[in-house]
Design a protein around this motif. Structure first.
Motif, PDB file in Angstrom:
ATOM      1  N   ILE A   1      46.503  -7.644  60.459  1.00 18.70           N
ATOM      2  CA  ILE A   1      47.254  -7.435  59.226  1.00 18.70           C
ATOM      3  C   ILE A   1      46.688  -8.401  58.195  1.00 18.70           C
ATOM      4  O   ILE A   1      46.694  -9.614  58.400  1.00 18.70           O
ATOM      5  CB  ILE A   1      48.760  -7.690  59.417  1.00 18.70           C
ATOM      6  N   ALA A   2      46.185  -7.857  57.108  1.00 18.83           N
ATOM      7  CA  ALA A   2      45.585  -8.669  56.045  1.00 18.83           C
ATOM      8  C   ALA A   2      44.524  -9.613  56.609  1.00 18.83           C
ATOM      9  O   ALA A   2      44.428 -10.774  56.215  1.00 18.83           O
ATOM     10  CB  ALA A   2      46.658  -9.448  55.292  1.00 18.83           C
ATOM     11  N   GLY A   3      43.757  -9.120  57.550  1.00 18.73           N
ATOM     12  CA  GLY A   3      42.686  -9.904  58.133  1.00 18.73           C
ATOM     13  C   GLY A   3      43.103 -10.878  59.212  1.00 18.73           C
ATOM     14  O   GLY A   3      42.262 -11.583  59.772  1.00 18.73           O
ATOM     15  N   VAL A   4      44.399 -10.925  59.543  1.00 18.08           N
ATOM     16  CA  VAL A   4      44.898 -11.846  60.567  1.00 18.08           C
ATOM     17  C   VAL A   4      45.222 -11.058  61.821  1.00 18.08           C
ATOM     18  O   VAL A   4      46.003 -10.099  61.782  1.00 18.08           O
ATOM     19  CB  VAL A   4      46.149 -12.607  60.077  1.00 18.08           C
ATOM     20  N   GLU A   5      44.642 -11.463  62.933  1.00 13.83           N
ATOM     21  CA  GLU A   5      44.859 -10.756  64.190  1.00 13.83           C
ATOM     22  C   GLU A   5      46.227 -11.108  64.773  1.00 13.83           C
ATOM     23  O   GLU A   5      46.611 -12.280  64.804  1.00 13.83           O
ATOM     24  CB  GLU A   5      43.761 -11.126  65.181  1.00 13.83           C
ATOM     25  N   THR A   6      46.961 -10.085  65.241  1.00 17.49           N
ATOM     26  CA  THR A   6      48.323 -10.302  65.725  1.00 17.49           C
ATOM     27  C   THR A   6      48.515 -10.028  67.214  1.00 17.49           C
ATOM     28  O   THR A   6      49.568 -10.343  67.758  1.00 17.49           O
ATOM     29  CB  THR A   6      49.305  -9.416  64.945  1.00 17.49           C
ATOM     30  N   GLY A   7      47.546  -9.447  67.862  1.00 19.98           N
ATOM     31  CA  GLY A   7      47.684  -9.175  69.289  1.00 19.98           C
ATOM     32  C   GLY A   7      46.549  -8.318  69.796  1.00 19.98           C
ATOM     33  O   GLY A   7      45.903  -7.602  69.021  1.00 19.98           O
ATOM     34  N   ALA A   8      46.276  -8.406  71.103  1.00 17.84           N
ATOM     35  CA  ALA A   8      45.146  -7.672  71.669  1.00 17.84           C
ATOM     36  C   ALA A   8      45.466  -7.180  73.072  1.00 17.84           C
ATOM     37  O   ALA A   8      46.185  -7.833  73.828  1.00 17.84           O
ATOM     38  CB  ALA A   8      43.899  -8.565  71.711  1.00 17.84           C
ATOM     39  N   LEU A   9      44.922  -6.019  73.406  1.00 19.46           N
ATOM     40  CA  LEU A   9      44.909  -5.502  74.770  1.00 19.46           C
ATOM     41  C   LEU A   9      43.493  -5.679  75.298  1.00 19.46           C
ATOM     42  O   LEU A   9      42.525  -5.235  74.677  1.00 19.46           O
ATOM     43  CB  LEU A   9      45.286  -4.019  74.808  1.00 19.46           C
ATOM     44  N   CYS A  10      43.356  -6.338  76.439  1.00 16.11           N
ATOM     45  CA  CYS A  10      42.055  -6.579  77.059  1.00 16.11           C
ATOM     46  C   CYS A  10      41.807  -5.459  78.068  1.00 16.11           C
ATOM     47  O   CYS A  10      42.674  -5.179  78.911  1.00 16.11           O
ATOM     48  CB  CYS A  10      42.036  -7.942  77.744  1.00 16.11           C
ATOM     49  N   LEU A  11      40.655  -4.835  78.007  1.00 21.62           N
ATOM     50  CA  LEU A  11      40.415  -3.600  78.742  1.00 21.62           C
ATOM     51  C   LEU A  11      39.153  -3.655  79.599  1.00 21.62           C
ATOM     52  O   LEU A  11      38.146  -4.248  79.203  1.00 21.62           O
ATOM     53  CB  LEU A  11      40.272  -2.429  77.759  1.00 21.62           C
ATOM     54  N   ASP A  12      39.228  -3.039  80.763  1.00 21.18           N
ATOM     55  CA  ASP A  12      38.062  -2.754  81.598  1.00 21.18           C
ATOM     56  C   ASP A  12      37.929  -1.244  81.732  1.00 21.18           C
ATOM     57  O   ASP A  12      38.921  -0.507  81.593  1.00 21.18           O
ATOM     58  CB  ASP A  12      38.230  -3.337  83.007  1.00 21.18           C
ATOM     59  N   ILE A  13      36.732  -0.802  82.025  1.00 26.60           N
ATOM     60  CA  ILE A  13      36.537   0.612  82.339  1.00 26.60           C
ATOM     61  C   ILE A  13      37.438   0.970  83.524  1.00 26.60           C
ATOM     62  O   ILE A  13      37.616   0.175  84.443  1.00 26.60           O
ATOM     63  CB  ILE A  13      35.066   0.888  82.676  1.00 26.60           C
ATOM     64  N   ASP A  14      38.015   2.164  83.482  1.00 27.48           N
ATOM     65  CA  ASP A  14      38.882   2.628  84.573  1.00 27.48           C
ATOM     66  C   ASP A  14      38.012   3.105  85.732  1.00 27.48           C
ATOM     67  O   ASP A  14      37.844   4.304  85.971  1.00 27.48           O
ATOM     68  CB  ASP A  14      39.803   3.748  84.063  1.00 27.48           C
ATOM     69  N   TRP A  15      37.429   2.115  86.438  1.00 25.60           N
ATOM     70  CA  TRP A  15      36.564   2.429  87.573  1.00 25.60           C
ATOM     71  C   TRP A  15      37.386   2.974  88.744  1.00 25.60           C
ATOM     72  O   TRP A  15      38.382   2.389  89.131  1.00 25.60           O
ATOM     73  CB  TRP A  15      35.831   1.186  88.053  1.00 25.60           C
ATOM     74  N   VAL A  16      36.941   4.068  89.324  1.00 23.69           N
ATOM     75  CA  VAL A  16      37.562   4.634  90.529  1.00 23.69           C
ATOM     76  C   VAL A  16      36.434   5.014  91.483  1.00 23.69           C
ATOM     77  O   VAL A  16      35.519   5.771  91.105  1.00 23.69           O
ATOM     78  CB  VAL A  16      38.431   5.864  90.206  1.00 23.69           C
ATOM     79  N   VAL A  17      36.486   4.484  92.699  1.00 18.31           N
ATOM     80  CA  VAL A  17      35.439   4.791  93.680  1.00 18.31           C
ATOM     81  C   VAL A  17      35.390   6.296  93.932  1.00 18.31           C
ATOM     82  O   VAL A  17      36.414   6.940  94.179  1.00 18.31           O
ATOM     83  CB  VAL A  17      35.696   4.021  95.000  1.00 18.31           C
ATOM     84  N   GLY A  18      34.181   6.849  93.850  1.00 17.62           N
ATOM     85  CA  GLY A  18      33.986   8.284  94.049  1.00 17.62           C
ATOM     86  C   GLY A  18      33.910   9.065  92.762  1.00 17.62           C
ATOM     87  O   GLY A  18      33.390  10.192  92.747  1.00 17.62           O
ATOM     88  N   ASP A  19      34.436   8.503  91.656  1.00 19.72           N
ATOM     89  CA  ASP A  19      34.391   9.187  90.370  1.00 19.72           C
ATOM     90  C   ASP A  19      33.046   8.958  89.688  1.00 19.72           C
ATOM     91  O   ASP A  19      32.295   8.031  90.030  1.00 19.72           O
ATOM     92  CB  ASP A  19      35.503   8.690  89.448  1.00 19.72           C
ATOM     93  N   CYS A  20      32.772   9.784  88.693  1.00 22.35           N
ATOM     94  CA  CYS A  20      31.546   9.650  87.906  1.00 22.35           C
ATOM     95  C   CYS A  20      31.903   9.370  86.453  1.00 22.35           C
ATOM     96  O   CYS A  20      32.898   9.888  85.928  1.00 22.35           O
ATOM     97  CB  CYS A  20      30.698  10.913  88.018  1.00 22.35           C
ATOM     98  N   MET A  21      31.091   8.532  85.806  1.00 24.80           N
ATOM     99  CA  MET A  21      31.329   8.127  84.421  1.00 24.80           C
ATOM    100  C   MET A  21      30.041   8.267  83.629  1.00 24.80           C
ATOM    101  O   MET A  21      28.939   8.026  84.150  1.00 24.80           O
ATOM    102  CB  MET A  21      31.796   6.665  84.347  1.00 24.80           C
ATOM    103  N   ASP A  22      30.188   8.652  82.354  1.00 26.56           N
ATOM    104  CA  ASP A  22      29.062   8.617  81.431  1.00 26.56           C
ATOM    105  C   ASP A  22      29.207   7.345  80.613  1.00 26.56           C
ATOM    106  O   ASP A  22      30.159   7.196  79.845  1.00 26.56           O
ATOM    107  CB  ASP A  22      29.075   9.849  80.522  1.00 26.56           C
TER     108      ASP A  22
END
Length: 206
Positions: A129-150
């Protein structure tokens, strides 16, 4: 796939809470003499020794840190999965079922700012907001064994393994915990390492 941060600009309110206090009142005596007691009075009660709080386990401490994020305007808990898209300045994010076709990221932590996310996180969704960060969600790829990803674009996409299409299409072969070395991927062609959290995702090209 390069790691980057996508920001959103949304408004939100902050709510504060107050805790009430209670006061007790003592006994009042009228000054009348008391009759002596035949038996010795019982000893005054003793206070129990102070107890020290039980230290939290590393997992509990991590959970506390992970859920103390700021305000992003998007309701997601640690462990939830999302579909993230858009651009650096105009992100789109919706909830998704982990492992489903539309899920590409999992929330691994929440933080007041994106630079407080784990340094090896794949992505961050944050609000300013107005250049000031107010919160963040930290994310990883949703890795699942056996699945394929591009992995060949800004945001990964789950694909049909049989189609074998994509700029950088891979199949997830194993997720190895307790290491930060891709050499531990004995079953895959290469590994995506998460050195801060000691995790390796082993993949093979389609």
């Amino acid at each position: 796939m390069s790691r980057q941060q996508i920001s959103a600009r949304i408004a939100a309110a902050v709510i504060a809470a107050a805790t009430p206090l209670l006061a007790g009142c003592g006994d009042i005596s009228d000054g009348s003499p008391l009759a002596s007691l035949a038996a010795d009075p019982p000893p005054p009660p003793t206070s129990p020794p102070p107890t020290r709080p039980v230290p939290k386990t590393p997992a509990e401490q991590a959970a506390d840190r992970n859920d103390k994020g700021g305000v992003t305007g998007f309701d997601a808990a640690v462990g939830d999965c999302v579909r993230l898209g858009g651009t650096m300045t105009d992100a789109t994010i919706v909830k998704a079922t982990c492992g489903a076709t539309d899920a590409n990221y999992k929330v691994i932590a929440k933080a007041p700012t994106n630079d407080q996310c784990p340094r090896d996180a794949d992505q961050a969704y944050f609000r300013t907001i107005a250049g000031v960060e107010t919160g963040a969600l930290c994310l990883d790829i949703d890795w699942v064994v056996g699945d394929c990803m591009d992995l060949g674009s800004d945001n990964p996409a789950r694909i049909d393994c049989a189609a074998r299409t994509g700029k950088d299409a891979v199949r997830v072969l194993a997720i190895v915990k307790g290491t930060s070395s891709a050499d531990d991927c004995t079953v895959g062609g290469r590994g995506y390492t998460y050195p801060e959290r000691k995790l390796v995702v082993c993949v093979a090209a389609l």
